[in-house]
Design a protein around this motif. Structure first.
Motif, PDB file in Angstrom:
ATOM      1  N   VAL A 137       0.813  -1.334   0.033  1.00 40.72           N
ATOM      2  CA  VAL A 137       0.026   0.078  -0.023  1.00 40.72           C
ATOM      3  C   VAL A 137       0.722   1.133  -0.008  1.00 40.72           C
ATOM      4  CG1 VAL A 137      -1.719   1.236   1.390  1.00 40.72           C
ATOM      5  CG2 VAL A 137      -1.843  -1.346   0.906  1.00 40.72           C
ATOM      6  N   PRO A 138       1.845   1.359   0.933  1.00 38.79           N
ATOM      7  CA  PRO A 138       2.759   2.570   0.718  1.00 38.79           C
ATOM      8  C   PRO A 138       3.246   2.570  -0.426  1.00 38.79           C
ATOM      9  CG  PRO A 138       2.933   1.543   2.739  1.00 38.79           C
ATOM     10  CD  PRO A 138       2.210   0.349   2.057  1.00 38.79           C
ATOM     11  N   VAL A 139       3.675   1.544  -1.110  1.00 38.48           N
ATOM     12  CA  VAL A 139       4.483   1.692  -2.195  1.00 38.48           C
ATOM     13  C   VAL A 139       3.547   2.218  -3.516  1.00 38.48           C
ATOM     14  CG1 VAL A 139       5.562   0.337  -4.032  1.00 38.48           C
ATOM     15  CG2 VAL A 139       6.255   0.184  -1.898  1.00 38.48           C
ATOM     16  N   LEU A 140       2.475   1.800  -3.603  1.00 37.13           N
ATOM     17  CA  LEU A 140       1.551   2.288  -4.432  1.00 37.13           C
ATOM     18  C   LEU A 140       0.958   3.723  -4.180  1.00 37.13           C
ATOM     19  CD1 LEU A 140      -1.101  -0.774  -4.554  1.00 37.13           C
ATOM     20  CD2 LEU A 140       0.702  -0.074  -6.382  1.00 37.13           C
ATOM     21  N   VAL A 141       0.823   4.025  -2.953  1.00 36.30           N
ATOM     22  CA  VAL A 141       0.332   5.430  -2.929  1.00 36.30           C
ATOM     23  C   VAL A 141       1.712   6.522  -3.266  1.00 36.30           C
ATOM     24  CG1 VAL A 141      -0.011   7.142  -0.926  1.00 36.30           C
ATOM     25  CG2 VAL A 141      -1.081   4.881  -0.896  1.00 36.30           C
ATOM     26  N   GLY A 142       2.919   5.984  -2.792  1.00 35.35           N
ATOM     27  CA  GLY A 142       4.138   6.847  -3.079  1.00 35.35           C
ATOM     28  C   GLY A 142       4.054   6.683  -4.780  1.00 35.35           C
ATOM     29  N   ALA A 143       4.111   5.757  -5.485  1.00 34.34           N
ATOM     30  CA  ALA A 143       3.973   5.710  -6.918  1.00 34.34           C
ATOM     31  C   ALA A 143       2.878   6.883  -7.480  1.00 34.34           C
ATOM     32  CB  ALA A 143       3.839   4.515  -7.514  1.00 34.34           C
ATOM     33  N   ALA A 144       1.686   6.690  -7.046  1.00 29.73           N
ATOM     34  CA  ALA A 144       0.744   7.616  -7.289  1.00 29.73           C
ATOM     35  C   ALA A 144       1.165   9.029  -7.079  1.00 29.73           C
ATOM     36  CB  ALA A 144      -0.822   7.431  -6.705  1.00 29.73           C
ATOM     37  N   VAL A 145       1.752   9.274  -6.097  1.00 31.01           N
ATOM     38  CA  VAL A 145       1.999  10.662  -5.487  1.00 31.01           C
ATOM     39  C   VAL A 145       3.071  11.253  -6.606  1.00 31.01           C
ATOM     40  CG1 VAL A 145       3.059  12.320  -3.940  1.00 31.01           C
ATOM     41  CG2 VAL A 145       1.108  10.668  -3.273  1.00 31.01           C
ATOM     42  N   GLY A 146       4.267  10.298  -6.712  1.00 32.01           N
ATOM     43  CA  GLY A 146       5.165  10.685  -7.819  1.00 32.01           C
ATOM     44  C   GLY A 146       4.808  11.168  -9.194  1.00 32.01           C
ATOM     45  N   ARG A 147       3.719  10.189  -9.745  1.00 34.14           N
ATOM     46  CA  ARG A 147       3.441  10.224 -10.894  1.00 34.14           C
ATOM     47  C   ARG A 147       2.562  11.818 -11.100  1.00 34.14           C
ATOM     48  NH1 ARG A 147      -1.120   6.275 -13.689  1.00 34.14           N
ATOM     49  NH2 ARG A 147      -1.115   7.523 -15.949  1.00 34.14           N
ATOM     50  N   GLU A 148       1.827  12.060 -10.174  1.00 35.82           N
ATOM     51  CA  GLU A 148       1.024  13.346 -10.084  1.00 35.82           C
ATOM     52  C   GLU A 148       2.067  14.400 -10.096  1.00 35.82           C
ATOM     53  OE1 GLU A 148      -1.925  15.715 -10.520  1.00 35.82           O
ATOM     54  OE2 GLU A 148      -2.126  13.742 -10.629  1.00 35.82           O
ATOM     55  N   ASN A 149       3.146  14.332  -9.170  1.00 36.30           N
ATOM     56  CA  ASN A 149       4.250  15.423  -9.392  1.00 36.30           C
ATOM     57  C   ASN A 149       4.957  15.480 -10.461  1.00 36.30           C
ATOM     58  OD1 ASN A 149       3.753  16.166  -6.643  1.00 36.30           O
ATOM     59  ND2 ASN A 149       5.513  14.750  -5.809  1.00 36.30           N
ATOM     60  N   ARG A 150       4.958  14.358 -11.334  1.00 32.43           N
ATOM     61  CA  ARG A 150       5.726  14.551 -12.485  1.00 32.43           C
ATOM     62  C   ARG A 150       4.791  15.160 -13.329  1.00 32.43           C
ATOM     63  NH1 ARG A 150       7.438   9.522 -11.370  1.00 32.43           N
ATOM     64  NH2 ARG A 150       5.934   8.477 -12.215  1.00 32.43           N
ATOM     65  N   ARG A 151       3.507  14.970 -13.376  1.00 30.49           N
ATOM     66  CA  ARG A 151       2.449  15.581 -14.452  1.00 30.49           C
ATOM     67  C   ARG A 151       2.545  17.003 -14.153  1.00 30.49           C
ATOM     68  NH1 ARG A 151      -2.524  11.597 -13.565  1.00 30.49           N
ATOM     69  NH2 ARG A 151      -1.900  10.049 -14.716  1.00 30.49           N
ATOM     70  N   ASN A 152       2.618  17.315 -12.815  1.00 35.74           N
ATOM     71  CA  ASN A 152       2.614  18.827 -12.297  1.00 35.74           C
ATOM     72  C   ASN A 152       3.770  19.594 -12.849  1.00 35.74           C
ATOM     73  OD1 ASN A 152       0.024  18.637 -11.070  1.00 35.74           O
ATOM     74  ND2 ASN A 152       0.922  18.326  -9.168  1.00 35.74           N
ATOM     75  N   GLU A 153       5.023  19.074 -12.788  1.00 35.50           N
ATOM     76  CA  GLU A 153       6.224  19.498 -13.383  1.00 35.50           C
ATOM     77  C   GLU A 153       6.202  19.669 -14.982  1.00 35.50           C
ATOM     78  OE1 GLU A 153       8.739  20.726 -11.559  1.00 35.50           O
ATOM     79  OE2 GLU A 153       7.701  20.459 -10.037  1.00 35.50           O
ATOM     80  N   SER A 154       5.783  18.595 -15.674  1.00 34.85           N
ATOM     81  CA  SER A 154       5.519  18.551 -17.119  1.00 34.85           C
ATOM     82  C   SER A 154       4.445  19.750 -17.397  1.00 34.85           C
ATOM     83  CB  SER A 154       4.828  17.588 -17.665  1.00 34.85           C
ATOM     84  OG  SER A 154       5.707  16.334 -17.281  1.00 34.85           O
ATOM     85  N   ARG A 155       3.535  20.142 -16.634  1.00 35.36           N
ATOM     86  CA  ARG A 155       2.531  21.065 -17.022  1.00 35.36           C
ATOM     87  C   ARG A 155       3.188  22.474 -16.650  1.00 35.36           C
ATOM     88  NH1 ARG A 155      -2.953  21.791 -18.204  1.00 35.36           N
ATOM     89  NH2 ARG A 155      -2.995  24.116 -18.316  1.00 35.36           N
ATOM     90  N   LYS A 156       4.039  22.794 -15.764  1.00 34.37           N
ATOM     91  CA  LYS A 156       4.686  23.870 -15.251  1.00 34.37           C
ATOM     92  C   LYS A 156       5.858  24.248 -16.375  1.00 34.37           C
ATOM     93  CE  LYS A 156       4.140  23.832 -10.484  1.00 34.37           C
ATOM     94  NZ  LYS A 156       4.515  23.543  -9.094  1.00 34.37           N
ATOM     95  N   ARG A 157       6.576  23.200 -16.918  1.00 30.72           N
ATOM     96  CA  ARG A 157       7.513  23.386 -17.825  1.00 30.72           C
ATOM     97  C   ARG A 157       6.859  23.736 -19.168  1.00 30.72           C
ATOM     98  NH1 ARG A 157       9.235  18.197 -18.986  1.00 30.72           N
ATOM     99  NH2 ARG A 157       8.220  18.084 -20.917  1.00 30.72           N
ATOM    100  N   PHE A 158       5.710  23.262 -19.521  1.00 33.15           N
ATOM    101  CA  PHE A 158       4.842  23.657 -20.603  1.00 33.15           C
ATOM    102  C   PHE A 158       4.628  25.001 -20.768  1.00 33.15           C
ATOM    103  CE2 PHE A 158       0.840  24.354 -22.925  1.00 33.15           C
ATOM    104  CZ  PHE A 158       1.352  24.018 -23.926  1.00 33.15           C
ATOM    105  N   ASP A 159       3.919  25.515 -19.341  1.00 27.93           N
ATOM    106  CA  ASP A 159       3.548  27.086 -19.480  1.00 27.93           C
ATOM    107  C   ASP A 159       4.602  27.778 -19.423  1.00 27.93           C
ATOM    108  OD1 ASP A 159       0.828  26.223 -19.145  1.00 27.93           O
ATOM    109  OD2 ASP A 159       1.176  26.165 -16.785  1.00 27.93           O
TER     110      ASP A 159
END
Length: 117
Positions: free
Chosen positions: A28-50
């Motif tokens: 469970v902690p691994v899955l939650v950590g992976a989901a949080v990391g994925r969301e952070n990468r998405r946010n970074e990509s969006r910021k980079r695009f902006d």
């Protein structure tokens, strides 16, 4: 203790449930950590695009060129993000129904040519 039919199956079911619970508490902690990391990468990509979009438009403005279209560039970067944008959604839908004038060809992130590496 007398052996009764079904006693071993109850014990084996209990053991299976306990083994599953023990194993899943580590997952469970691994899955939650992976989901949080994925969301952070998405946010970074969006910021980079902006940032890239704003910088490109500033440089085009300094050169006296027409600014880039937000929806066209966003669609070139991520179709999902373009569909989530309320301003871009109708234009993307029209473009996908073969109304090619609805979006301009993206400049910042052009589609990759499948023949070229």
């Amino acid at each position: 203790m007398r052996y009764t039919p079904g006693t071993m199956s109850r014990l084996s079911r209990l053991f299976t449930v306990l083994a599953f619970l023990t194993a899943s508490t580590g997952c469970v902690p691994v899955l939650v950590g992976a989901a949080v990391g994925r969301e952070n990468r998405r946010n970074e990509s969006r910021k980079r695009f902006d940032v890239d979009f704003r910088m490109m438009n500033l440089s085009r403005e300094a050169q006296g060129l027409k600014p880039l279209d937000w929806c066209s560039e966003l669609y070139g970067f991520s179709r999902v993000w373009a569909l989530r944008d309320p301003e871009c959604k109708p234009r993307v839908k029209a473009f996908e129904k073969w109304h090619v004038a609805a979006l301009d060809p993206p400049v910042l992130y052009p589609p990759k040519d499948k023949d070229k590496p």
